[in-house]
Design a protein around this motif. Structure first.
Motif, PDB file in Angstrom:
ATOM      1  N   ALA A  63     -30.939 -28.667  73.253  1.00 20.13           N
ATOM      2  CA  ALA A  63     -31.900 -29.710  73.624  1.00 20.13           C
ATOM      3  C   ALA A  63     -33.288 -29.399  73.060  1.00 20.13           C
ATOM      4  O   ALA A  63     -33.985 -30.291  72.570  1.00 20.13           O
ATOM      5  CB  ALA A  63     -31.960 -29.847  75.139  1.00 20.13           C
ATOM      6  N   MET A  64     -33.694 -28.132  73.104  1.00 20.90           N
ATOM      7  CA  MET A  64     -35.008 -27.752  72.567  1.00 20.90           C
ATOM      8  C   MET A  64     -35.098 -28.044  71.074  1.00 20.90           C
ATOM      9  O   MET A  64     -36.145 -28.464  70.588  1.00 20.90           O
ATOM     10  CB  MET A  64     -35.291 -26.270  72.821  1.00 20.90           C
ATOM     11  N   ALA A  65     -34.002 -27.852  70.343  1.00 19.05           N
ATOM     12  CA  ALA A  65     -34.014 -28.148  68.914  1.00 19.05           C
ATOM     13  C   ALA A  65     -34.297 -29.628  68.680  1.00 19.05           C
ATOM     14  O   ALA A  65     -35.016 -30.000  67.748  1.00 19.05           O
ATOM     15  CB  ALA A  65     -32.693 -27.734  68.268  1.00 19.05           C
ATOM     16  N   PHE A  66     -33.765 -30.498  69.527  1.00 19.93           N
ATOM     17  CA  PHE A  66     -34.030 -31.930  69.414  1.00 19.93           C
ATOM     18  C   PHE A  66     -35.477 -32.243  69.793  1.00 19.93           C
ATOM     19  O   PHE A  66     -36.153 -33.002  69.095  1.00 19.93           O
ATOM     20  CB  PHE A  66     -33.056 -32.738  70.283  1.00 19.93           C
ATOM     21  N   VAL A  67     -35.940 -31.664  70.884  1.00 23.82           N
ATOM     22  CA  VAL A  67     -37.312 -31.898  71.345  1.00 23.82           C
ATOM     23  C   VAL A  67     -38.314 -31.451  70.276  1.00 23.82           C
ATOM     24  O   VAL A  67     -39.313 -32.123  70.023  1.00 23.82           O
ATOM     25  CB  VAL A  67     -37.577 -31.174  72.681  1.00 23.82           C
ATOM     26  N   GLU A  68     -38.035 -30.320  69.638  1.00 22.17           N
ATOM     27  CA  GLU A  68     -38.924 -29.767  68.618  1.00 22.17           C
ATOM     28  C   GLU A  68     -38.673 -30.361  67.233  1.00 22.17           C
ATOM     29  O   GLU A  68     -39.302 -29.950  66.268  1.00 22.17           O
ATOM     30  CB  GLU A  68     -38.777 -28.252  68.574  1.00 22.17           C
ATOM     31  N   ASP A  69     -37.743 -31.330  67.148  1.00 23.26           N
ATOM     32  CA  ASP A  69     -37.397 -31.981  65.888  1.00 23.26           C
ATOM     33  C   ASP A  69     -36.999 -30.967  64.814  1.00 23.26           C
ATOM     34  O   ASP A  69     -37.397 -31.064  63.656  1.00 23.26           O
ATOM     35  CB  ASP A  69     -38.551 -32.863  65.405  1.00 23.26           C
ATOM     36  N   ASP A  70     -36.202 -29.979  65.215  1.00 26.96           N
ATOM     37  CA  ASP A  70     -35.719 -28.942  64.300  1.00 26.96           C
ATOM     38  C   ASP A  70     -34.459 -29.444  63.598  1.00 26.96           C
ATOM     39  O   ASP A  70     -33.334 -29.035  63.902  1.00 26.96           O
ATOM     40  CB  ASP A  70     -35.450 -27.649  65.081  1.00 26.96           C
ATOM     41  N   SER A  71     -34.660 -30.354  62.659  1.00 26.47           N
ATOM     42  CA  SER A  71     -33.538 -31.011  61.987  1.00 26.47           C
ATOM     43  C   SER A  71     -32.681 -30.024  61.196  1.00 26.47           C
ATOM     44  O   SER A  71     -31.472 -30.223  61.068  1.00 26.47           O
ATOM     45  CB  SER A  71     -34.026 -32.141  61.091  1.00 26.47           C
ATOM     46  N   GLU A  72     -33.269 -28.959  60.688  1.00 28.25           N
ATOM     47  CA  GLU A  72     -32.489 -27.961  59.949  1.00 28.25           C
ATOM     48  C   GLU A  72     -31.490 -27.266  60.868  1.00 28.25           C
ATOM     49  O   GLU A  72     -30.316 -27.116  60.522  1.00 28.25           O
ATOM     50  CB  GLU A  72     -33.418 -26.935  59.305  1.00 28.25           C
ATOM     51  N   GLN A  73     -31.948 -26.869  62.056  1.00 31.55           N
ATOM     52  CA  GLN A  73     -31.048 -26.208  63.005  1.00 31.55           C
ATOM     53  C   GLN A  73     -29.970 -27.169  63.485  1.00 31.55           C
ATOM     54  O   GLN A  73     -28.799 -26.800  63.571  1.00 31.55           O
ATOM     55  CB  GLN A  73     -31.834 -25.673  64.205  1.00 31.55           C
ATOM     56  N   VAL A  74     -30.347 -28.397  63.794  1.00 35.11           N
ATOM     57  CA  VAL A  74     -29.374 -29.399  64.235  1.00 35.11           C
ATOM     58  C   VAL A  74     -28.332 -29.623  63.138  1.00 35.11           C
ATOM     59  O   VAL A  74     -27.126 -29.668  63.414  1.00 35.11           O
ATOM     60  CB  VAL A  74     -30.064 -30.712  64.645  1.00 35.11           C
ATOM     61  N   ALA A  75     -28.772 -29.736  61.896  1.00 41.15           N
ATOM     62  CA  ALA A  75     -27.840 -29.919  60.773  1.00 41.15           C
ATOM     63  C   ALA A  75     -26.896 -28.728  60.645  1.00 41.15           C
ATOM     64  O   ALA A  75     -25.695 -28.904  60.380  1.00 41.15           O
ATOM     65  CB  ALA A  75     -28.611 -30.128  59.476  1.00 41.15           C
ATOM     66  N   ASN A  76     -27.412 -27.523  60.855  1.00 37.16           N
ATOM     67  CA  ASN A  76     -26.559 -26.326  60.801  1.00 37.16           C
ATOM     68  C   ASN A  76     -25.490 -26.366  61.888  1.00 37.16           C
ATOM     69  O   ASN A  76     -24.330 -26.052  61.633  1.00 37.16           O
ATOM     70  CB  ASN A  76     -27.397 -25.056  60.946  1.00 37.16           C
ATOM     71  N   TRP A  77     -25.880 -26.748  63.094  1.00 30.59           N
ATOM     72  CA  TRP A  77     -24.911 -26.831  64.187  1.00 30.59           C
ATOM     73  C   TRP A  77     -23.883 -27.924  63.931  1.00 30.59           C
ATOM     74  O   TRP A  77     -22.711 -27.757  64.225  1.00 30.59           O
ATOM     75  CB  TRP A  77     -25.614 -27.077  65.513  1.00 30.59           C
TER      76      TRP A  77
END
Length: 109
Positions: free
Chosen positions: A57-71
């Protein structure tokens, strides 16, 4: 209390809480009937047991698109499809879910 009352619906505004506190407040246990409308809108994502729901959820809140894409690439985060939805339809399985608008992240309880 209905399932809608069990979970807050969106993270909005400044209120002095940390993002982690806000995510905790917007996390709850729900059944498929609560999650189904989010699936139908295409905004429901499964979080693998190996990945912490709050961290995702924190990755979404922080707009960490690279981490989300990796997951998404590794399968630790999966967009719910028709096969998934069919297995939960009419069942009584419970899930832990968090709203990070416009998405809802879920995992097994």
């Amino acid at each position: 209390m209905s399932e809608r009352d069990e979970m807050k619906y969106a993270i909005l505004g400044e209120d002095g809480r940390t993002e982690e506190q806000r995510i905790a407040d917007y996390t709850g246990e729900v059944g498929w009937e609560y999650l189904k409308p989010h699936y139908e809108r295409g905004c429901l994502l499964w979080v693998d047991a190996s990945l912490d729901l709050q961290r995702a959820a924190m990755a979404f809140v922080e707009d960490d698109s690279e981490q989300v894409a990796n997951w998404l690439g590794s399968g630790e985060l999966v967009k719910i499809g028709a096969l998934h939805a069919a297995q939960w339809e009419g069942g009584d399985e419970r899930f832990t879910a968090v709203v990070v608008s416009p998405f809802v992240l879920m995992k097994a309880c």
